[in-house]
Design an enzyme around this catalytic site. Structure first.
Site, short mmCIF file in Angstrom:
data_model
loop_
_atom_site.label_atom_id
_atom_site.label_comp_id
_atom_site.label_asym_id
_atom_site.label_seq_id
_atom_site.Cartn_x
_atom_site.Cartn_y
_atom_site.Cartn_z
N LYS A 54 0.84 -1.21 0.00
CA LYS A 54 0.00 0.00 0.00
C LYS A 54 0.87 1.25 0.00
O LYS A 54 0.63 2.21 -0.72
CB LYS A 54 -0.94 -0.01 1.22
CG LYS A 54 -2.07 -1.04 1.09
CD LYS A 54 -2.83 -1.27 2.39
CE LYS A 54 -3.85 -2.40 2.20
NZ LYS A 54 -4.55 -2.81 3.41
N GLN A 98 -4.49 -1.25 9.57
CA GLN A 98 -4.46 -2.61 9.02
C GLN A 98 -5.06 -3.61 10.02
O GLN A 98 -4.71 -3.61 11.20
CB GLN A 98 -3.01 -3.00 8.66
CG GLN A 98 -2.88 -4.31 7.92
CD GLN A 98 -3.51 -4.31 6.53
OE1 GLN A 98 -3.59 -3.29 5.87
NE2 GLN A 98 -3.98 -5.46 6.09
N ASP A 121 -11.09 3.03 3.94
CA ASP A 121 -11.43 1.60 3.92
C ASP A 121 -12.94 1.41 3.73
O ASP A 121 -13.38 0.31 3.36
CB ASP A 121 -11.06 0.96 5.27
CG ASP A 121 -9.85 0.05 5.19
OD1 ASP A 121 -9.63 -0.54 4.12
OD2 ASP A 121 -9.15 -0.07 6.20
N1 GUN Z 1 -7.00 -6.68 6.39
C1 GUN Z 1 -7.40 -7.47 5.35
N2 GUN Z 1 -8.06 -6.75 4.43
C2 GUN Z 1 -8.09 -5.48 4.87
C3 GUN Z 1 -8.61 -4.26 4.35
O1 GUN Z 1 -9.23 -4.21 3.27
N3 GUN Z 1 -8.42 -3.15 5.12
C4 GUN Z 1 -7.77 -3.19 6.31
N4 GUN Z 1 -7.65 -2.05 6.99
N5 GUN Z 1 -7.27 -4.30 6.83
C5 GUN Z 1 -7.42 -5.43 6.10
#
Ligand code: GUN
Length: 295
Positions: A54, A98, A121
């Site tokens: 990311k 995350q 998100d």
């Molecule tokens: N962990 C697995 N998928 C995601 C996601 O789309 N966003 C976040 N913040 N954590 C994750």
């Protein structure tokens, strides 16, 4: 006939090129540079690799980006204070925490603390509610990526029988909601199957579009799929290590068998995965535009 492979890598690249132009125009018009912070608690290897990707993508697109690593034993209060500081930081337009978080932290409490305007998100209840009523600012990234894959592969969703396997808040529920809306790239008849569904194969066999987020390797086999269906595989299962020490991955769909029956199918890796990160970037650009008073 073997299915056409929907390449998430290619579609993601196409969208990232569009975003690069958007970022340049936004900067020129308003002086605003999209800002993204990714907060990682602890050192879960999968989370580390997602967050690294990311960060890399956001830098490639010219964002202002911060990687904020916090120790596994950070308290809930400390994490809430950290989020509050980013809520008030005008250079930050998107905040991503995350998941999963350590057990001693209430995940919902953390997600609810993020300013909904910075919730790239799309997990905050305000944004979940907006999605429900067809007024979303930010779609959750993986479902948004799935919708883009369908649109950009020319798949007709209007009136289609869509079957979703899995009812998670991150994938199953939001993708069902997105495709249900009376909107372009949606307007489908949607069924969600889950662990208490009596006869999953009954549903999957009548799906024009089958979206699989079951969390189980190769759960969907060719006999469960209708001839000519479009199959989107959201699963990421680690099934061992390659000779060079890289994780070997497979999806929730038995790719080799199902590709002989489907008309289109996403691979794992290289299908939905690259789209998730790209949609996070799209949401961050949107958050920056909204903060700058643009639509
Ligand atoms: N962990 C697995 N998928 C995601 C996601 O789309 N966003 C976040 N913040 N954590 C994750």
């Amino acid at each position: 006939m073997a299915a056409k492979i929907i390449s998430g890598n290619e579609v993601a690249k196409e969208i990232r090129e569009e975003l690069k132009k958007d970022v340049a125009i936004l900067k020129e018009k308003t002086g605003v540079v999209p800002g993204l912070v990714t907060i990682l608690v602890g050192e879960n290897p999968a989370s580390v690799s997602y967050v690294t990707a990311k960060q890399k993508t956001s830098k490639d697109l010219g964002f202002y980006s911060i990687q904020d690593n916090q120790p596994q034993d950070i308290s809930e209060d400390q994490l809430l204070k950290l989020i509050d500081s980013y809520n008030h930081d005008p250079k930050i337009h998107g905040i991503l925490v995350q998941l999963p978080l350590p057990k001693h932290i209430d995940e919902n409490k953390i997600l609810y603390a993020i300013d909904p305007r910075k919730d790239v998100d799309g997990f905050h209840p305000v944004n979940v509610g907006k999605l429900m009523i067809g007024e979303a600012d930010y779609l959750p990234c993986t479902p948004a990526g799935i919708q883009q894959l369908l649109i950009r592969s020319g798949v007709e969703t209007k009136g289609a029988e869509v079957v979703v396997i899995g009812r998670s808040n991150i994938v199953g529920k939001p993708i069902a909601n997105i495709l249900l809306q009376k909107q372009k790239g949606a307007n489908a008849t949607v069924t969600i199957c889950h662990t208490a569904t009596r006869d999953t194969a009954f549903h999957t066999k009548r799906a024009d579009i089958l979206i699989v987020a079951a969390g189980k390797a190769k759960a969907i086999t060719a006999d469960m799929v209708k001839e000519g269906a479009v199959v989107i595989d959201v699963g990421v299962n680690r099934i061992g290590m390659s000779g060079s020490g890289k994780a070997l991955l497979c999806g929730d769909v038995d790719f080799e068998g199902v590709k002989e029956k489907a008309s289109m199918i996403t691979p794992v890796p290289g299908g939905v995965g690259p789209m998730t990160i790209t949609m996070l970037m799209m949401n961050t650009v949107k958050a920056a535009k909204l903060a700058a008073g643009l639509k």
